[in-house]
Scaffold this motif. Structure first.
Motif, PDB file in Angstrom:
ATOM      1  N   GLU A  55       2.692   7.515   1.941  1.00  0.00           N
ATOM      2  CA  GLU A  55       4.292   7.530   2.089  1.00  0.00           C
ATOM      3  C   GLU A  55       4.475   6.222   3.473  1.00  0.00           C
ATOM      4  OE1 GLU A  55       2.550  10.546   2.340  1.00  0.00           O
ATOM      5  OE2 GLU A  55       3.470  11.340   0.704  1.00  0.00           O
ATOM      6  N   ALA A  56       3.305   6.226   4.156  1.00  0.00           N
ATOM      7  CA  ALA A  56       3.635   5.032   5.186  1.00  0.00           C
ATOM      8  C   ALA A  56       3.495   3.765   4.541  1.00  0.00           C
ATOM      9  CB  ALA A  56       2.667   5.343   6.442  1.00  0.00           C
ATOM     10  N   LEU A  57       2.398   3.707   3.664  1.00  0.00           N
ATOM     11  CA  LEU A  57       1.976   2.583   2.722  1.00  0.00           C
ATOM     12  C   LEU A  57       3.427   1.991   2.031  1.00  0.00           C
ATOM     13  CD1 LEU A  57      -0.049   0.598   1.896  1.00  0.00           C
ATOM     14  CD2 LEU A  57      -0.536   1.808  -0.037  1.00  0.00           C
ATOM     15  N   ALA A  58       3.967   2.927   1.291  1.00  0.00           N
ATOM     16  CA  ALA A  58       5.154   2.751   0.478  1.00  0.00           C
ATOM     17  C   ALA A  58       6.341   2.113   1.500  1.00  0.00           C
ATOM     18  CB  ALA A  58       5.708   3.773   0.109  1.00  0.00           C
ATOM     19  N   VAL A  59       6.279   2.643   2.628  1.00  0.00           N
ATOM     20  CA  VAL A  59       7.298   2.006   3.607  1.00  0.00           C
ATOM     21  C   VAL A  59       6.811   0.608   4.127  1.00  0.00           C
ATOM     22  CG1 VAL A  59       8.278   2.281   5.914  1.00  0.00           C
ATOM     23  CG2 VAL A  59       8.146   4.333   4.435  1.00  0.00           C
ATOM     24  N   THR A  60       5.656   0.549   4.374  1.00  0.00           N
ATOM     25  CA  THR A  60       5.020  -0.883   4.880  1.00  0.00           C
ATOM     26  C   THR A  60       4.976  -1.908   3.638  1.00  0.00           C
ATOM     27  OG1 THR A  60       3.402   0.493   6.360  1.00  0.00           O
ATOM     28  CG2 THR A  60       2.921  -1.983   5.442  1.00  0.00           C
TER      29      THR A  60
END
Length: 70
Positions: A55-60
């Motif tokens: 999820e954090a990768l998608a936001v990044t």
């Protein structure tokens, strides 16, 4: 620090569903690092980004792609 370099601590918490990662962006889970990774295109050559969760990768990835469009 380069103005485009940020750490996980710099990112706001994810409150909504994460954006989808566009087709053509290579992502993977690093078993040795225990982090998610993505290889992003940029005008300066490929950029490698990491995040502690998918999820954090998608936001990044979304953040970097939006910044590249400016």
């Amino acid at each position: 620090m380069n103005r485009l370099e940020h750490t996980v601590v710099d990112l706001s918490p994810v409150r909504d569903a994460p954006p989808s990662i566009p087709a053509g962006i290579t992502t993977w889970w690093g078993e040795a690092t225990q982090m998610w990774w993505a290889l992003l295109p940029s005008r300066y050559g490929p950029r490698l980004v990491e995040a502690p969760s998918a999820e954090a990768l998608a936001v990044t990835v979304d953040w970097y792609l939006r910044r590249a469009a400016i």
